[in-house]
Design an enzyme around this catalytic site. Structure first.
Site: not given
Length: 404
Positions: A45, A82, A171, A192, A230-231
């Site tokens: 995205h 988050k 990670q 982040d 975002k929409t």
């Protein structure tokens, strides 16, 4: 102008571990670098755009990208940024998403002739022995230090599971494995991810007595500090089946005046001098031309020049006042639901032009809605749809509704 200077001028760089060493490596094509992508959906995205564009720039300068797909880490989920724990996914779903990612990434990254590598951390993470990890890796991490990082602090109030607490270690282990297997000497990621990336450089230093480097890139946010992409319909996807090329084009055509130049710098491959000239000379209504350029460049990058040309032509028809184009986003409504007409508030919600009836009511009463060029100001108004109508929201958003 060196590559590092251009990245700085475009505002891409947020934090670095060693500016002199990193600039030397990427300017001379000596970096074997990786960026990680967790396959939490079956499409990339807009939030991934920055990383993809950075990989392309670095590869064009002779550096070697490693695309790390987090098939293993996706089994846990990254707590960074988050407030809630991520939904668990099956191995089959993760593998499907991995396959979709590679296909989309090939538009940005050249995987031919070993110019880039795609790896899946499930290949090493899922076979690890728990006791071995505790002995070999866990001993290199200080819990006290980990808890000082923002990615954990913001979760402590809501509850941080031990499962998520391990994400940084996993990670970091990825960087360690990539360093050993492929000579990967650098990691890039969103701002982040800084704490996780430092964990990797520290693990390499402690286990191998070698130096590795990390650089974070600016997060894609608007002038209000909110993440872009975002929409009212949800995320803006790169998959044309999830977000049509036209909707994708319109998203960028409708960015705020205060965001368009920044997006041109961060996301397009137009010469920085050309963008800075726009910044100096374009104001007010002239910024619409810059938005058109932004939308065209990004649509061509994702969907190809032919689709970008079609979207540009359709947009010009709309903004020229014709208000009708084949590529316009369309909602079909069953004829049975349209008998006797449909209330304007319900129509706005059904087309996802408004997230709720209360928001639709506010928009209508403020004069922000037209149907077939007729302004609608009565929230109780009923719209008759014999065949199709064109809804105009504000000055820029058009939507066709057809009778199914």
């Amino acid at each position: 102008m060196t590559l590092y200077e251009e990245l700085t001028r475009r505002g891409l760089i947020a934090q670095v571990t060693d500016e002199k060493e990193i600039s030397e490596m990427i300017n001379n094509g000596k970096a074997t670098f990786y960026i990680g992508f967790d396959p939490t959906a079956d499409s990339l995205h807009v939030g991934h755009f920055m990383a993809l564009c950075l990989m392309k720039r670095l590869q064009m300068a002779g550096n070697k990208p490693i695309v790390l797909i987090g098939g293993g880490t996706a089994m846990i989920g990254d707590p960074s940024g988050k407030t809630d724990m991520r939904k668990m996914m099956t191995k089959e779903t993760i593998q499907h998403n991995v396959d979709c990612f590679k296909k989309q990434m090939s538009r940005f990254i050249d995987f031919s002739d070993d110019k880039a590598i795609l790896v899946n951390n499930a290949d090493w993470l899922l076979n690890l022995n728990y006791v071995d990890v505790l002995r070999e890796v866990g001993a290199c991490f200080s819990v006290n230090k980990m808890l000082t990082f923002e990615c954990y602090k913001q979760r402590m109030e809501r509850g941080l599971t031990f499962l998520e607490f391990n994400y940084m270690i996993m990670q970091s282990y990825d960087f360690y494995m990539l360093f050993r297997k492929y000579g990967c000497n650098m990691q890039f990621g969103g701002d982040d991810q800084w704490a996780n990336m430092l964990g990797g450089t520290e693990l390499i230093r402690k286990k191998l007595a070698k130096d590795a480097h990390a650089m974070t890139i600016t997060l894609l946010t608007n002038s209000e500090g909110k993440k872009m992409g975002k929409t009212e319909k949800g995320a803006v996807w790169l998959d044309p089946e999830k977000t049509s090329p036209y909707d994708f084009f319109q998203y960028w055509r409708n960015v705020g005046d205060g965001d368009v130049i920044k997006c041109l710098k961060l996301l397009t491959f137009l010469p920085i001098e050309q963008i800075e000239e726009m910044e100096r000379t374009m104001t007010g209504a002239e910024l619409n031309k810059a938005k058109e350029i932004l939308a065209y460049e990004l649509t061509a990058l994702i969907h190809g020049k032919e689709e970008a040309d079609k979207c540009l032509e359709a947009a010009k028809k709309l903004f020229g006042g014709s208000g009708n184009a084949e590529d316009m986003p369309t909602t079909e409504i069953p004829a049975a639901e349209l008998e006797g007409g449909i209330n304007i508030l319900g129509l706005l919600v059904k087309t996802a032009l408004c997230p709720s009836k209360s928001e639709a009511r506010r928009l209508v009463t403020q004069g922000g809605v037209s149907v077939d060029d007729v302004k609608i100001t009565d929230p109780s108004g009923v719209i008759e749809i014999a065949d199709s109508v064109i809804i105009k929201k504000g000055k820029k958003v058009y939507h066709k509704v057809t009778r199914a």
